[in-house]
Enzyme design. Sequence first.
Site, PDB file in Angstrom:
ATOM      1  N   ALA A   1       0.891  -1.102  -0.191  1.00  0.00           N
ATOM      2  CA  ALA A   1       0.074   0.053   0.324  1.00  0.00           C
ATOM      3  C   ALA A   1       0.762   1.411   0.080  1.00  0.00           C
ATOM      4  O   ALA A   1       2.535   1.377   0.718  1.00  0.00           O
ATOM      5  CB  ALA A   1      -0.685  -0.171   1.097  1.00  0.00           C
ATOM      6  N   ASP A   2       0.179   1.760  -0.615  1.00  0.00           N
ATOM      7  CA  ASP A   2       1.178   3.763  -0.833  1.00  0.00           C
ATOM      8  C   ASP A   2       1.236   4.178   1.239  1.00  0.00           C
ATOM      9  O   ASP A   2       0.095   3.727   1.646  1.00  0.00           O
ATOM     10  CB  ASP A   2       0.846   4.965  -1.253  1.00  0.00           C
ATOM     11  CG  ASP A   2       0.182   4.584  -2.717  1.00  0.00           C
ATOM     12  OD1 ASP A   2       0.954   3.642  -2.995  1.00  0.00           O
ATOM     13  OD2 ASP A   2      -0.622   5.265  -3.193  1.00  0.00           O
ATOM     14  N   GLY A   3       2.372   4.787   0.949  1.00  0.00           N
ATOM     15  CA  GLY A   3       2.498   5.275   2.600  1.00  0.00           C
ATOM     16  C   GLY A   3       4.002   5.003   2.774  1.00  0.00           C
ATOM     17  O   GLY A   3       4.642   4.464   1.930  1.00  0.00           O
TER      18      GLY A   3
ATOM     19  N   PRO B   1       6.499   3.053   5.234  1.00  0.00           N
ATOM     20  CA  PRO B   1       6.567   1.522   5.323  1.00  0.00           C
ATOM     21  C   PRO B   1       6.209   1.554   6.987  1.00  0.00           C
ATOM     22  O   PRO B   1       6.817   2.384   7.547  1.00  0.00           O
ATOM     23  CB  PRO B   1       7.066   0.867   4.831  1.00  0.00           C
ATOM     24  CG  PRO B   1       7.745   1.528   3.986  1.00  0.00           C
ATOM     25  CD  PRO B   1       7.822   3.006   4.055  1.00  0.00           C
ATOM     26  N   GLY B   2       5.615   0.317   7.831  1.00  0.00           N
ATOM     27  CA  GLY B   2       4.919   0.272   9.459  1.00  0.00           C
ATOM     28  C   GLY B   2       6.102  -0.430  10.195  1.00  0.00           C
ATOM     29  O   GLY B   2       6.875  -0.996   9.498  1.00  0.00           O
ATOM     30  N   MET B   3       6.681   0.399  11.156  1.00  0.00           N
ATOM     31  CA  MET B   3       7.666  -0.809  12.663  1.00  0.00           C
ATOM     32  C   MET B   3       6.252  -2.086  12.368  1.00  0.00           C
ATOM     33  O   MET B   3       7.937  -3.028  13.329  1.00  0.00           O
ATOM     34  CB  MET B   3       8.577   0.502  13.508  1.00  0.00           C
ATOM     35  CG  MET B   3       9.014   1.502  12.381  1.00  0.00           C
ATOM     36  SD  MET B   3      10.026   2.880  13.925  1.00  0.00           S
ATOM     37  CE  MET B   3       9.038   3.132  14.247  1.00  0.00           C
TER      38      MET B   3
ATOM     39  N   LYS C   1      -3.452  -5.435   6.966  1.00  0.00           N
ATOM     40  CA  LYS C   1      -2.154  -5.618   7.413  1.00  0.00           C
ATOM     41  C   LYS C   1      -2.012  -6.341   9.001  1.00  0.00           C
ATOM     42  O   LYS C   1      -3.012  -6.728   9.182  1.00  0.00           O
ATOM     43  CB  LYS C   1      -3.039  -4.280   8.674  1.00  0.00           C
ATOM     44  CG  LYS C   1      -3.578  -2.803   7.690  1.00  0.00           C
ATOM     45  CD  LYS C   1      -3.610  -1.788   8.804  1.00  0.00           C
ATOM     46  CE  LYS C   1      -2.780  -1.504  10.104  1.00  0.00           C
ATOM     47  NZ  LYS C   1      -3.999   0.159  10.953  1.00  0.00           N
TER      48      LYS C   1
ATOM     49  N   ASP D   1     -12.605   1.999  11.497  1.00  0.00           N
ATOM     50  CA  ASP D   1     -13.149   0.497  11.648  1.00  0.00           C
ATOM     51  C   ASP D   1     -11.841  -0.911  11.105  1.00  0.00           C
ATOM     52  O   ASP D   1     -11.156  -0.459   9.912  1.00  0.00           O
ATOM     53  CB  ASP D   1     -14.074   0.062  10.954  1.00  0.00           C
ATOM     54  CG  ASP D   1     -15.024  -0.979  11.814  1.00  0.00           C
ATOM     55  OD1 ASP D   1     -14.598  -1.393  13.055  1.00  0.00           O
ATOM     56  OD2 ASP D   1     -15.837  -2.074  11.272  1.00  0.00           O
TER      57      ASP D   1
END
EC number: 2.7.11.5
Length: 579
Positions: A324-326, A328-330, A345, A380
């Site tokens: 997904a765009d954005g 990257p999460g840790m 996710k 949600d």
Amino acid sequence: MNHPSLPPQSERRALAIAQAVYEAFEDYHARFSEITACAKQRFETRDWSGAREDAVARIALYDQYIAECMLRLRAVLLGQAHDRALWMRARDRYAALLSGLIDQELYKTFYNTLTRRYFGTHGVDADIEFIALDIEPTDAITVPVARHTYAVSPGRLTDMLVRVLGDYAFAVPYAHRTRCAAAIAVRLLDDLAHWGEHPVRSVELLETVFYRERRAYLVGRVFGEHRFSPCVIALINDDAGLRAEAVLTRRSDVAQLFSNSRSYFQADLSTVGDAVVFLRSLLTHKPVDELYTMLGRAKQGKTERYRTFFSHFQAHPSEQLVHADGTPGMVMVVFTLPSYPLVFKLIRDRFAYPKTMSRAQVEGKYELVFQLDRIGRLLDAQPYRFLRFPKARFSPALLQELQTSCAMSLSEDGDDVLIALCYVQRRLRPLNLYLREQLPEAAHAAALDYGQAIKDMARNNIFPGDMLLKNFGITRHQRAVFYDYDELCLITECNFRDWPTPATYEEQMAAEPWFHVGPRDVFPERFALFMGLPSSQLEAVKHQHPELFDPRWWRDLQSRLRDDDYPDTPPYAESRRLA
């Protein structure tokens, strides 16, 4: 689908299974309705804490009744819990019991949940589950939902609305029913003036009142000569008494009221599917899954979301799942199908510094969100277990990262990839990207709403933890919404501190705090350093929302929340309120 007959004893057992599951769902539905029906009295008595407790209790019901049903079935199954032929026959028997029911899809989802618990199903099992990826079940619902219809004579709109308010009576009287009716009439005539002379010919309202947080809603439609529009009348019961507070006729306003960033409605509907059909006539772009979910039927919402996504997925066989765009999460790896507005996710096996929480704690944060008043600011996030995807549908880069970073959640079965747990959310444009892409005016408005989102959450005992822009998204209605929950916590759990004044030059120049910082310490004066806003937008947020950076404001709010004094957060703009 009919299957070959079983021995007589097994046939009787299959019927007993079907009847036991049917009765268990009926019991669940009755208890669901019992809790939902309390909303009227909660509203009348202004018992807002009781309303919050009811909302949490109702969410927990489904799993409670699934567990209870499994206990009941022990005496029926007698060691045959994993007999596939028996369950195939039980499904046929169960389907026969549902014939003609408006809400048979809800019953089927309950049955599917049971079979998945017994068989540990990975993906779907078409032999024992109810599967219908190629149909839209609500299309078969033709029975109109219960409603009141009011014809309007020229010049008599206020009189008709006086009658409407009388038909929706409460244990507390309206502060001034005629004045309320007149204010509603003025707003309707103003909003619909472009329909021409005598714009309001009739009004249609669902018999069931919708409740959420501190408001009750009369939900329906207003008809002109050649068109119709949504009509939602918001009622409030506060120190000034019971009265109409707002009227919503714009689809965008009603869509935000039914947004999946809000808590579920308490609406004591005898049947749900016909209400969903009605609501879709008001909100034609709102997915069916979100409507079921907003009516409190989260499991059915999950079923419909799965159905519509995989139908689309199969219809686009050459399209790949990609990151997904954005940023990257840790904590999470996030992927999407570009042509469909959902993200998936997965929790990483290991978190990069400075993240210190465990996997179980992250799962707990996502569970916590279901128990909160989300007030239009928390998206949600539905958990899905054992989803099955063809391995070839993943882009090489995505598949490699999932295999290396999410191995605990991933397994392979031949040509398929199985995902043990993921969270599925509506796809939004990340706020950090949105601010870069928009013209200055739109970016300025989004930055201010980001600040408002933090305040709205705070007033409902929600602290996002991580305020970085990448953790927020922008909805179709240009509303800032938080969607990354791994550091979310309650305001009442935090310790809001003033930033100490440095006593020496060394302390003043120190890159790290020179004093002890506890795990729950929060320093509002330092928020600006962690927001990531460009300087002009940061100054605008500071000017519009200065209290965000004032530890005294947070401590005062915390004190109110601990006393169960939650500030009111209306779900519509000030401009929609009645005079």
